[in-house]
Scaffold this motif. Structure first.
Motif, PDB file in Angstrom:
ATOM      1  N   LEU A  92      43.407  31.916  40.975  1.00 55.98           N
ATOM      2  CA  LEU A  92      44.331  31.305  41.933  1.00 55.98           C
ATOM      3  C   LEU A  92      45.235  30.282  41.260  1.00 55.98           C
ATOM      4  O   LEU A  92      46.403  30.141  41.628  1.00 55.98           O
ATOM      5  CB  LEU A  92      43.549  30.632  43.080  1.00 55.98           C
ATOM      6  CG  LEU A  92      44.437  30.018  44.169  1.00 55.98           C
ATOM      7  CD1 LEU A  92      45.207  31.092  44.923  1.00 55.98           C
ATOM      8  CD2 LEU A  92      43.609  29.185  45.152  1.00 55.98           C
ATOM      9  N   LYS A  93      44.725  29.575  40.237  1.00 56.52           N
ATOM     10  CA  LYS A  93      45.548  28.582  39.531  1.00 56.52           C
ATOM     11  C   LYS A  93      46.767  29.258  38.903  1.00 56.52           C
ATOM     12  O   LYS A  93      47.880  28.732  38.952  1.00 56.52           O
ATOM     13  CB  LYS A  93      44.725  27.866  38.468  1.00 56.52           C
ATOM     14  CG  LYS A  93      45.487  26.755  37.748  1.00 56.52           C
ATOM     15  CD  LYS A  93      44.617  26.049  36.738  1.00 56.52           C
ATOM     16  CE  LYS A  93      45.357  24.870  36.096  1.00 56.52           C
ATOM     17  NZ  LYS A  93      46.625  25.282  35.444  1.00 56.52           N
ATOM     18  N   VAL A 137      39.599  42.882  49.813  1.00 57.10           N
ATOM     19  CA  VAL A 137      40.578  42.025  49.133  1.00 57.10           C
ATOM     20  C   VAL A 137      41.263  42.801  48.008  1.00 57.10           C
ATOM     21  O   VAL A 137      42.491  42.742  47.850  1.00 57.10           O
ATOM     22  CB  VAL A 137      39.901  40.750  48.589  1.00 57.10           C
ATOM     23  CG1 VAL A 137      40.890  39.934  47.752  1.00 57.10           C
ATOM     24  CG2 VAL A 137      39.346  39.899  49.734  1.00 57.10           C
ATOM     25  N   GLU A 138      40.490  43.555  47.256  1.00 62.78           N
ATOM     26  CA  GLU A 138      41.044  44.303  46.126  1.00 62.78           C
ATOM     27  C   GLU A 138      42.074  45.333  46.595  1.00 62.78           C
ATOM     28  O   GLU A 138      43.086  45.577  45.919  1.00 62.78           O
ATOM     29  CB  GLU A 138      39.913  45.000  45.373  1.00 62.78           C
ATOM     30  CG  GLU A 138      40.386  45.753  44.128  1.00 62.78           C
ATOM     31  CD  GLU A 138      39.238  46.475  43.433  1.00 62.78           C
ATOM     32  OE1 GLU A 138      39.267  46.562  42.198  1.00 62.78           O
ATOM     33  OE2 GLU A 138      38.310  46.930  44.148  1.00 62.78           O
ATOM     34  N   ARG A 195      34.524  38.995  36.466  1.00 61.13           N
ATOM     35  CA  ARG A 195      35.152  38.752  37.771  1.00 61.13           C
ATOM     36  C   ARG A 195      35.223  40.040  38.615  1.00 61.13           C
ATOM     37  O   ARG A 195      34.810  41.096  38.196  1.00 61.13           O
ATOM     38  CB  ARG A 195      36.549  38.127  37.611  1.00 61.13           C
ATOM     39  CG  ARG A 195      36.536  36.714  37.042  1.00 61.13           C
ATOM     40  CD  ARG A 195      37.950  36.140  36.948  1.00 61.13           C
ATOM     41  NE  ARG A 195      37.907  34.713  36.630  1.00 61.13           N
ATOM     42  CZ  ARG A 195      37.756  34.221  35.414  1.00 61.13           C
ATOM     43  NH1 ARG A 195      37.646  35.043  34.389  1.00 61.13           N
ATOM     44  NH2 ARG A 195      37.718  32.914  35.213  1.00 61.13           N
ATOM     45  N   ASN A 196      35.748  39.889  39.847  1.00 61.63           N
ATOM     46  CA  ASN A 196      35.927  41.010  40.789  1.00 61.63           C
ATOM     47  C   ASN A 196      34.615  41.773  40.973  1.00 61.63           C
ATOM     48  O   ASN A 196      34.562  43.003  40.871  1.00 61.63           O
ATOM     49  CB  ASN A 196      37.034  41.948  40.304  1.00 61.63           C
ATOM     50  CG  ASN A 196      37.411  42.972  41.395  1.00 61.63           C
ATOM     51  OD1 ASN A 196      37.200  42.735  42.584  1.00 61.63           O
ATOM     52  ND2 ASN A 196      37.967  44.102  40.975  1.00 61.63           N
ATOM     53  N   ARG A 197      33.559  41.027  41.269  1.00 57.72           N
ATOM     54  CA  ARG A 197      32.254  41.654  41.488  1.00 57.72           C
ATOM     55  C   ARG A 197      31.399  40.744  42.378  1.00 57.72           C
ATOM     56  O   ARG A 197      31.709  39.575  42.592  1.00 57.72           O
ATOM     57  CB  ARG A 197      31.544  41.936  40.166  1.00 57.72           C
ATOM     58  CG  ARG A 197      31.175  40.696  39.366  1.00 57.72           C
ATOM     59  CD  ARG A 197      30.677  41.072  37.978  1.00 57.72           C
ATOM     60  NE  ARG A 197      31.741  41.670  37.171  1.00 57.72           N
ATOM     61  CZ  ARG A 197      31.636  42.858  36.574  1.00 57.72           C
ATOM     62  NH1 ARG A 197      30.519  43.545  36.674  1.00 57.72           N
ATOM     63  NH2 ARG A 197      32.632  43.330  35.845  1.00 57.72           N
ATOM     64  N   ALA A 200      50.960  41.240  44.005  1.00 63.43           N
ATOM     65  CA  ALA A 200      50.652  42.402  44.831  1.00 63.43           C
ATOM     66  C   ALA A 200      49.147  42.536  45.020  1.00 63.43           C
ATOM     67  O   ALA A 200      48.679  42.922  46.091  1.00 63.43           O
ATOM     68  CB  ALA A 200      51.217  43.664  44.186  1.00 63.43           C
ATOM     69  N   ARG A 201      48.386  42.213  43.978  1.00 68.49           N
ATOM     70  CA  ARG A 201      46.942  42.375  44.029  1.00 68.49           C
ATOM     71  C   ARG A 201      46.242  41.072  43.658  1.00 68.49           C
ATOM     72  O   ARG A 201      46.656  40.376  42.735  1.00 68.49           O
ATOM     73  CB  ARG A 201      46.476  43.474  43.066  1.00 68.49           C
ATOM     74  CG  ARG A 201      46.979  44.869  43.434  1.00 68.49           C
ATOM     75  CD  ARG A 201      46.218  45.412  44.652  1.00 68.49           C
ATOM     76  NE  ARG A 201      46.635  46.768  44.964  1.00 68.49           N
ATOM     77  CZ  ARG A 201      47.576  47.078  45.856  1.00 68.49           C
ATOM     78  NH1 ARG A 201      48.208  46.101  46.498  1.00 68.49           N
ATOM     79  NH2 ARG A 201      47.882  48.331  46.105  1.00 68.49           N
ATOM     80  N   VAL A 202      45.165  40.774  44.383  1.00 72.11           N
ATOM     81  CA  VAL A 202      44.330  39.604  44.118  1.00 72.11           C
ATOM     82  C   VAL A 202      42.884  40.075  44.236  1.00 72.11           C
ATOM     83  O   VAL A 202      42.574  40.959  45.043  1.00 72.11           O
ATOM     84  CB  VAL A 202      44.608  38.457  45.118  1.00 72.11           C
ATOM     85  CG1 VAL A 202      43.680  37.271  44.849  1.00 72.11           C
ATOM     86  CG2 VAL A 202      46.054  38.017  45.054  1.00 72.11           C
ATOM     87  N   THR A 203      41.986  39.490  43.467  1.00 74.83           N
ATOM     88  CA  THR A 203      40.569  39.847  43.548  1.00 74.83           C
ATOM     89  C   THR A 203      39.727  38.605  43.809  1.00 74.83           C
ATOM     90  O   THR A 203      40.195  37.475  43.635  1.00 74.83           O
ATOM     91  CB  THR A 203      40.082  40.539  42.262  1.00 74.83           C
ATOM     92  OG1 THR A 203      40.238  39.621  41.165  1.00 74.83           O
ATOM     93  CG2 THR A 203      40.859  41.813  41.994  1.00 74.83           C
TER      94      THR A 203
END
Length: 576
Positions: A443-444, A507-508, A558-560, A521-524
């Motif tokens: 996010l930063k 979210v993905e 991440r993303n898990r 466009a994409r955030v996890t």
């Protein structure tokens, strides 16, 4: 062709009204020559005096829920003894028609009542003759017995004809309401008016017409005084009810409790088969049905804009609307559900600040709502509006105190209180619960590249996605910064892990750029799961375990979503 019970009643109702009305009036016409002969024998002047007495008796009646207490039988009885059944029926019918000329009863009901009064007199007259009664001013024992039989039959026939009418129009009503309660009051009426009628006959035989009229006038004045006393007592009860309702409504700020009190008090002010409470949604600019009785009524879940339909029109005008089909009338073609109810009152609830809502009452009884009902409901709607407005403001203030202003989910302080409550509940029910700690990846970097405003919009969308993927019983809160927590009552580790995975995938898969002028466009997200009491037995310990599981996922790419494993030193207790 077979007809359903409802179709049969639809046919029978007007047929019954017409049959009784026509048969009774035809009987009066049939006895007209005999009646005119009695006028020649006794004089028309005396009959006109009794006719005037019949009209006055209708003006001095005391209205009840079913019918009224009236002096009319005290006039009908001496008229029958002096002039015969035709004249007695004429006095009853004309007195009724003139005495009720200003009310809202339909012509069908007035035809029915006129006919049933006439039929009642003629049938009671046959019983009088069968008992050996004669139209004589001498009141010997046999004559008194015959008059008593006339009175009993008159009461029974009148009660049966009217009771059958109410049964046809209100088949769902209990027998006690239709037959029992009216019989009690009617019986009391005849116990008073039958001796009074006999007294009029006796006074007439001794002192003549004017003496009999004088006795009636005294009785009429007494009836007016009783009517006034009854009215004052009724008004006193109304004022007491309104005072008690104001007291009750002023004591609570819980919105659901206030809504329940409003429905409870309405039932003491006016009868209804359906009542619905609508509140104004200032955000959606609609009136929404929030509660009502009976449960599952056809207004439940409905909403109206200002000016839309009858309810929306009342809210827009801010004036009470009364819709009443006259007794014996029928709703307009095409009306169904609550709209088909023959009697309705729609009362707006407002304060100086604006519209609060609308109170809707409906009854299956034609001509149900009197001016008194409407007046009471108007006053009460103002009281209810003020109480509901206070409860709504309190709810909004409380919601602001426990809600994160940026994302709209709960704030951390409220979440921490709920977490403590859930631990206490577990101790009582011995059921596990789980915690999901969700952190937005990178996010930063989004803030640095696109600006904090875009970063805030990303947080708002993620909060919405989390709420969409949990149960209504689960609690979603913003922990701080880019972190969210989800409390799942009754969920074990595997179930919570599945929920976390559902959130991660949602979210993905979400296209954040579709609702942004520019941005990613994409955030996890990365999430960690811990379960009480398997992984921790204290609130801060459980949060720390879920946070640690989340960081485990961060370290692994991440993303898990990760379930807590291992032992780690704990931070100091206390909410952040």
């Amino acid at each position: 062709m077979r007809f359903s019970g409802k179709q049969t009643r639809t046919i029978l109702k007007p047929a019954y009204l017409a049959a009784v009305g026509i048969l009774g009036l035809a009987s009066m016409v049939n006895t007209l020559p005999q009646t005119l002969g009695e006028f020649d024998r006794m004089g028309v002047w005396g009959f006109l005096v009794f006719m005037a007495m019949g009209i006055l008796s209708e003006w001095a009646n005391v209205p009840l829920a079913r019918g009224a207490m009236s002096l009319s039988f005290a006039v009908v009885l001496p008229t029958f003894v002096l002039y015969g059944p035709g004249a007695a029926a004429a006095v009853e019918v004309v007195g009724y028609l003139i005495g009720t000329a200003g009310d809202n009863r339909g012509w069908r009901v007035k035809l029915f009542n006129s006919g049933q009064y006439a039929l009642t007199v003629f049938i009671a007259s046959l019983a009088f003759q069968a008992a050996g009664g004669t139209r004589s001013l001498s009141l010997g024992l046999s004559q008194l017995i015959a008059i008593a039989i006339f009175t009993v039959v008159y009461f029974a026939v009148n009660h049966a004809l009217v009771g059958l009418w109410f049964t046809l129009y209100n088949p769902e009503e209990s027998a006690l309401v239709i037959w029992g309660e009216p019989a009690k009051w009617e019986g009391l009426t005849y116990l008073i008016t039958a001796p009074l009628g006999l007294a009029v006959v006796t006074i007439y035989s001794v002192g003549g017409l004017m003496a009999a009229a004088a006795l009636f006038i005294v009785s009429f004045v007494a009836a007016l005084i009783f009517r006034l006393a009854f009215r004052l007592d009724h008004l006193n009860q109304e004022l007491r009810t309104l005072y008690e309702s104001a007291q009750a409504l002023g004591q609570g700020l819980d919105l659901a409790a206030v809504e329940e009190k409003v429905l409870d008090i309405v039932g003491r002010l006016a009868p209804y088969d359906l009542v619905s409470l609508f509140l104004w949604d200032n955000v959606g600019q609609v009136l929404r049905a929030v509660s009502g009785l009976p449960k599952g009524n056809d207004l439940e879940g409905r909403h109206f804009r200002l000016g839309e339909g009858l309810i929306g029109e009342v809210a827009d005008r801010r004036t009470v609307e009364v819709v009443q089909h006259p007794e014996g009338g029928t709703p307009s073609a095409g009306e169904s559900g609550w709209q088909a109810l023959p009697s309705k009152v729609i009362a707006p609830m407002a304060t100086e600040e604006g519209l609060v809502g609308v109170l809707v009452l409906g009854s299956s009884h034609p001509g149900c709502y009197t001016e008194e009902h409407v007046r009471l409901l108007t006053i009460f709607a103002s009281q209810a509006g003020a109480a509901l407005s206070r409860a709504l403001r309190y709810q909004e203030t409380r919601q602001m105190a426990i809600t994160d202003s940026k994302t709209g989910v709960y704030n951390y302080r409220f979440f921490y209180e709920r977490l403590i409550d859930e631990i206490r509940r577990h101790e009582a029910r011995d059921k596990p619960f789980s915690l999901i700690f969700v952190d937005v990846d990178y996010l930063k970097g989004i803030n640095d590249r696109f600006g904090h405003q875009i970063g805030d919009e990303v947080l708002i969308q993620i909060a919405t996605l989390i709420k969409e993927n949990v149960r209504t019983t689960d609690e979603v809160a913003r922990y701080g910064g880019e972190e969210f927590v989800v409390l799942l009552p009754g969920a074990g580790g595997d179930e919570a892990l599945a929920v976390g995975e559902r959130i991660r995938r949602s979210v993905e898969a979400h296209d954040f750029s579709s609702s942004l002028a520019y941005g990613p466009a994409r955030v996890t997200v990365t999430a960690g799961v811990a379960t009480y009491p398997e992984h921790a037995t204290q609130p801060d310990e459980l949060i720390f375990r879920a946070d640690e599981a989340m960081y485990s996922g961060k370290h692994r790419g991440r993303n898990r979503v990760s379930l807590y494993t291992g032992v780690t030193a704990l931070p100091e207790s206390g909410p952040a």
